[in-house]
Enzyme design. Structure first.
Site, PDB file in Angstrom:
ATOM      1  N   HIS A  58       0.855  -1.198   0.000  1.00 50.08           N
ATOM      2  CA  HIS A  58       0.000   0.000   0.000  1.00 50.08           C
ATOM      3  C   HIS A  58       0.890   1.248   0.000  1.00 50.08           C
ATOM      4  CE1 HIS A  58      -2.851   3.054   1.238  1.00 50.08           C
ATOM      5  NE2 HIS A  58      -3.809   2.224   0.854  1.00 50.08           N
ATOM      6  N   GLU A 105      -4.072   2.106  -7.224  1.00 51.64           N
ATOM      7  CA  GLU A 105      -4.433   3.181  -6.307  1.00 51.64           C
ATOM      8  C   GLU A 105      -3.553   4.396  -6.576  1.00 51.64           C
ATOM      9  OE1 GLU A 105      -6.623   1.827  -2.579  1.00 51.64           O
ATOM     10  OE2 GLU A 105      -4.505   1.687  -2.141  1.00 51.64           O
TER      11      GLU A 105
HETATM   12  P1  PGA Z   1      -9.692   6.063   0.397  1.00 45.84           P
HETATM   13  O1  PGA Z   1      -8.485   5.056   0.670  1.00 45.84           O
HETATM   14  O2  PGA Z   1     -10.879   5.245  -0.035  1.00 45.84           O
HETATM   15  O3  PGA Z   1      -9.939   6.752   1.739  1.00 45.84           O
HETATM   16  O4  PGA Z   1      -9.259   7.007  -0.651  1.00 45.84           O
HETATM   17  C1  PGA Z   1      -8.192   4.018  -0.222  1.00 45.84           C
HETATM   18  C2  PGA Z   1      -6.920   3.331   0.176  1.00 45.84           C
HETATM   19  O5  PGA Z   1      -5.963   4.000   0.590  1.00 45.84           O
HETATM   20  O6  PGA Z   1      -6.840   2.091   0.099  1.00 45.84           O
END
Ligand code: PGA
Length: 249
Positions: free
Chosen positions: A90, A163
Site C-alpha cells: 500500500h 491506487e
Molecule cells: P480512500 O483510501 O478510499 O480513503 O481514498 C483508499 C486506500 O488507501 O486504500
C-alpha cells in the site's frame, strides 16, 4: 465475476468494541448485495472478527519470515488467525520506506501460504504530472512480481489494486480519478502482466481500483472502467457508507 469490495480500515477504529460494532453492522447489511465483501482490519482485531465467520478477512501487511524479527507478523500467523487476503505494498507503507524488493518478498511469502495478495501500485501526483505513470506502474509490477512463477501460478492467485496516490481521500489536495483514466490504466496493467507472464490466462487477472471510492462513483469504476472490484478506505469506516457501496450491486 462478482465485484470484490474490499474495506481497508487502516489504523482504525481505536477499540475492539468499535471494530466489532462496525463489522457486525456490515455483516447485517450483506443480505441485499451480489457483491463480495472483504474486510481488512488492524492485525489485533483479526482473530476475534474471524470467529464470527461472517465476512472474509484480510490483513494490511505481512512479513516474509518468522523468528527474530521484532514486531513482525508472518503469513502462517495470518492464516492461523483466519485471514484469506493480504494487502501488500500500500502507498502508505511505501511512504514509510517499503521498497519494491520488500513488496516482492511479501508476495512470495503470501502466495504459497494461500493468502490472496492484493498488490497495490500507483503513481504519485508528481510522477503523474511528469508523465511517468506508465513507467512507475511497470516498475512496480515487474519488481513486485519478480520470480513469482511456476506451473501452478494462475492469474486467480493474486489481485492488482491500482491506487493512484493523488486520488486517495486523505492525501492533501486529492483529486478523483475519472473513469476513462481508470479504464486506460486497467487495460495497461493487464498488458504489463500479460507481458510478464506471457500466458493468455493472465488476461483474466483481477484489477481493482482504490482512491476515494464511495456509493456515488463505485458503479462507474466497475462498469465504465471495467474494474473487478474496489479497495475502500474512508468510506469503509461507517456502516451506512460501506453498505451503500455494497448495495449498488
Ligand atoms: P480512500 O483510501 O478510499 O480513503 O481514498 C483508499 C486506500 O488507501 O486504500
Amino acid at each position: 465475476m462478482k465485484p470484490l469490495i474490499i474495506a481497508n480500515w487502516k489504523a482504525n477504529p481505536s477499540t475492539l468494541n468499535k471494530a466489532k460494532k462496525l463489522f457486525e453492522g456490515v455483516a447485517a447489511g450483506l443480505t441485499k448485495t451480489k457483491a463480495e465483501a472483504v474486510i481488512c482490519p488492524p492485525f489485533l482485531y483479526l482473530r476475534e472478527l474471524a470467529n464470527s465467520g461472517k465476512i472474509k478477512l484480510g490483513a494490511q501487511d505481512v512479513f516474509w519470515q518468522e523468528g527474530a524479527f521484532t514486531g513482525q507478523i508472518s503469513a502462517k500467523m495470518l492464516k492461523d488467525a483466519g485471514c484469506s487476503y493480504v494487502i501488500i505494498g500500500h502507498s502508505e507503507r511505501r511512504a514509510l520506506g517499503e521498497t519494491d524488493e520488500m513488496v516482492n518478498k511479501k508476495m512470495k511469502t503470501a502466495i504459497p501460504a494461500k493468502l490472496f495478495p492484493i498488490l497495490c501500485i500507483g503513481e504519485s501526483k508528481q510522477e503523474r504530472e511528469e508523465g511517468r505513470t506508465k513507467e512507475v506502474l511497470e516498475r512496480q509490477l515487474i519488481l513486485g512480481l519478480k520470480d513469482i512463477s511456476g506451473p501452478k501460478l494462475q492469474s486467480s492467485r493474486f489481485i492488482i489494486a491500482y491506487e493512484p496516490i493523488w486520488a486517495i481521500s486523505t492525501t492533501s489536495s486529492h483529486e478523483n480519478c475519472d473513469f476513462e483514466n481508470a479504464l486506460s490504466i486497467q487495460i495497461l496493467i493487464k498488458k504489463i502482466v500479460l507481458k510478464i507472464y506471457n500466458q493468455q490466462n493472465f488476461r483474466k487477472i483481477r484489477v481493482i481500483f482504490g482512491g476515494n471510492v464511495n456509493a456515488s462513483n463505485v458503479l462507474g469504476y466497475i462498469e465504465e472502467s471495467r474494474m473487478g472490484g474496489v479497495l475502500v478506505g474512508g468510506a469503509s469506516l461507517e456502516v451506512k457508507r460501506f453498505i451503500a457501496i455494497l448495495r449498488k450491486f
